[in-house]
Design a protein around this motif. Structure first.
Motif, mmCIF file in Angstrom:
data_model
loop_
_atom_site.group_PDB
_atom_site.id
_atom_site.type_symbol
_atom_site.label_atom_id
_atom_site.label_comp_id
_atom_site.label_asym_id
_atom_site.label_seq_id
_atom_site.Cartn_x
_atom_site.Cartn_y
_atom_site.Cartn_z
ATOM 1 N N TYR A 5 -60.111 9.720 -39.043
ATOM 2 C CA TYR A 5 -59.943 10.076 -37.641
ATOM 3 C C TYR A 5 -58.496 9.851 -37.204
ATOM 4 C CZ TYR A 5 -60.813 10.168 -32.591
ATOM 5 O OH TYR A 5 -60.770 10.473 -31.248
ATOM 6 N N ASP A 51 -60.470 15.292 -39.196
ATOM 7 C CA ASP A 51 -61.690 15.190 -38.423
ATOM 8 C C ASP A 51 -62.955 15.535 -39.209
ATOM 9 O OD1 ASP A 51 -60.246 14.325 -36.240
ATOM 10 O OD2 ASP A 51 -60.063 16.313 -35.365
ATOM 11 N N GLU A 52 -62.896 16.542 -40.057
ATOM 12 C CA GLU A 52 -64.091 16.912 -40.830
ATOM 13 C C GLU A 52 -64.498 15.778 -41.781
ATOM 14 O OE1 GLU A 52 -66.082 19.456 -40.420
ATOM 15 O OE2 GLU A 52 -64.846 20.499 -38.939
ATOM 16 N N THR A 109 -65.096 12.493 -32.336
ATOM 17 C CA THR A 109 -64.737 13.471 -33.368
ATOM 18 C C THR A 109 -65.365 14.814 -33.045
ATOM 19 O OG1 THR A 109 -64.588 11.706 -35.006
ATOM 20 C CG2 THR A 109 -64.700 13.942 -35.858
ATOM 21 N N HIS A 110 -66.637 14.795 -32.651
ATOM 22 C CA HIS A 110 -67.274 16.050 -32.228
ATOM 23 C C HIS A 110 -66.503 16.667 -31.069
ATOM 24 C CE1 HIS A 110 -70.755 16.430 -34.748
ATOM 25 N NE2 HIS A 110 -71.276 15.267 -34.386
ATOM 26 N N ARG A 132 -63.307 16.264 -30.305
ATOM 27 C CA ARG A 132 -62.025 16.825 -30.789
ATOM 28 C C ARG A 132 -62.226 18.134 -31.535
ATOM 29 N NH1 ARG A 132 -58.144 12.032 -33.066
ATOM 30 N NH2 ARG A 132 -58.597 13.031 -35.036
ATOM 31 N N LEU A 133 -63.395 18.314 -32.136
ATOM 32 C CA LEU A 133 -63.694 19.545 -32.872
ATOM 33 C C LEU A 133 -64.349 20.595 -31.962
ATOM 34 C CD1 LEU A 133 -65.024 17.971 -36.189
ATOM 35 C CD2 LEU A 133 -62.898 19.279 -35.893
ATOM 36 N N ASP A 134 -64.268 20.363 -30.648
ATOM 37 C CA ASP A 134 -64.840 21.272 -29.647
ATOM 38 C C ASP A 134 -66.343 21.444 -29.791
ATOM 39 O OD1 ASP A 134 -62.409 21.755 -28.315
ATOM 40 O OD2 ASP A 134 -61.853 23.292 -29.777
ATOM 41 N N ASN A 135 -67.013 20.361 -30.151
ATOM 42 C CA ASN A 135 -68.473 20.352 -30.244
ATOM 43 C C ASN A 135 -69.046 19.481 -29.128
ATOM 44 O OD1 ASN A 135 -68.438 21.888 -32.632
ATOM 45 N ND2 ASN A 135 -68.265 20.051 -33.894
#
Length: 187
Positions: free
Chosen positions: A116, A121-122, A157-158, A160-163
């Motif tokens: 992170y 991120d993945e 993290t979700h 930041r990943l636009d989730n």
């Protein structure tokens, strides 16, 4: 399964325990350079006494990785966490060590945190999801509090990943846990 070799004796076990304690004191005192030097020596001694694939060696690697993390030496920290993780995962498969054991949660969380911080991120998400799976196996309310930092990081993290659709329920679940816990739910 015996994790001891022929060099195990009271004096060697006591030396390892004393060295571990000193390393822990240095780490808690935020003397990370001294702690990392001491833990490297302790790792060598621990491997000699208990074996390089022992739970004791994995514990020492985890402590060393944590000190390296605090020193912002993320690549070396990751390497030690991964070596310790391989030992713990093997022990889960071969022994009665539970699959939601505290060392696994700690290592998955820290590897997630390293990724992170480094913007991977993945990769971070994969580790945080493992912690989330452990979270759902936990049956004791007091255990749930120890999962909150990783759950927050999973949600972040979700995010930041636009989730956002995956992040928002996690934030809500964290708040529900905190509201339901005596220390946080009162007042």
């Amino acid at each position: 399964v015996s994790h001891y070799n022929s060099k195990t004796g009271p004096e060697n076990i006591e030396a390892v325990a004393s060295g571990q304690l000193m390393s822990y004191i240095l780490m808690k005192s935020e003397k990370y350079d001294e702690a990392s030097r001491a833990l490297r020596k302790e790792l060598d001694r621990t491997k000699e006494v208990y074996g390089s694939e022992s739970i004791q060696a994995a514990d020492t690697m985890t402590n060393l990785a944590t000190v390296l993390f605090y020193k912002n030496d993320f690549d070396e920290s990751r390497a030690y966490y991964q070596r310790a993780l391989a030992i713990y995962e093997r022990l889960v498969a071969e022994t009665s060590l539970p699959s939601n054991a505290e060392p696994l949660r700690l290592i998955y969380t820290c590897l997630g945190d390293i990724n992170y911080i480094q913007g991977k991120d993945e990769d971070a998400l994969n580790y945080y999801i493992k912690v989330e799976e452990m979270f759902f196996k936990s049956e004791k309310p007091e255990d749930l509090l120890s999962y909150i930092p990783a759950m927050k990081n999973l949600a972040m993290t979700h995010w930041r990943l636009d989730n956002a659709d995956l992040a928002e329920p996690l934030f809500s679940r964290i708040l529900d846990i905190l509201k339901g816990h005596k220390k946080y739910g009162e007042g």
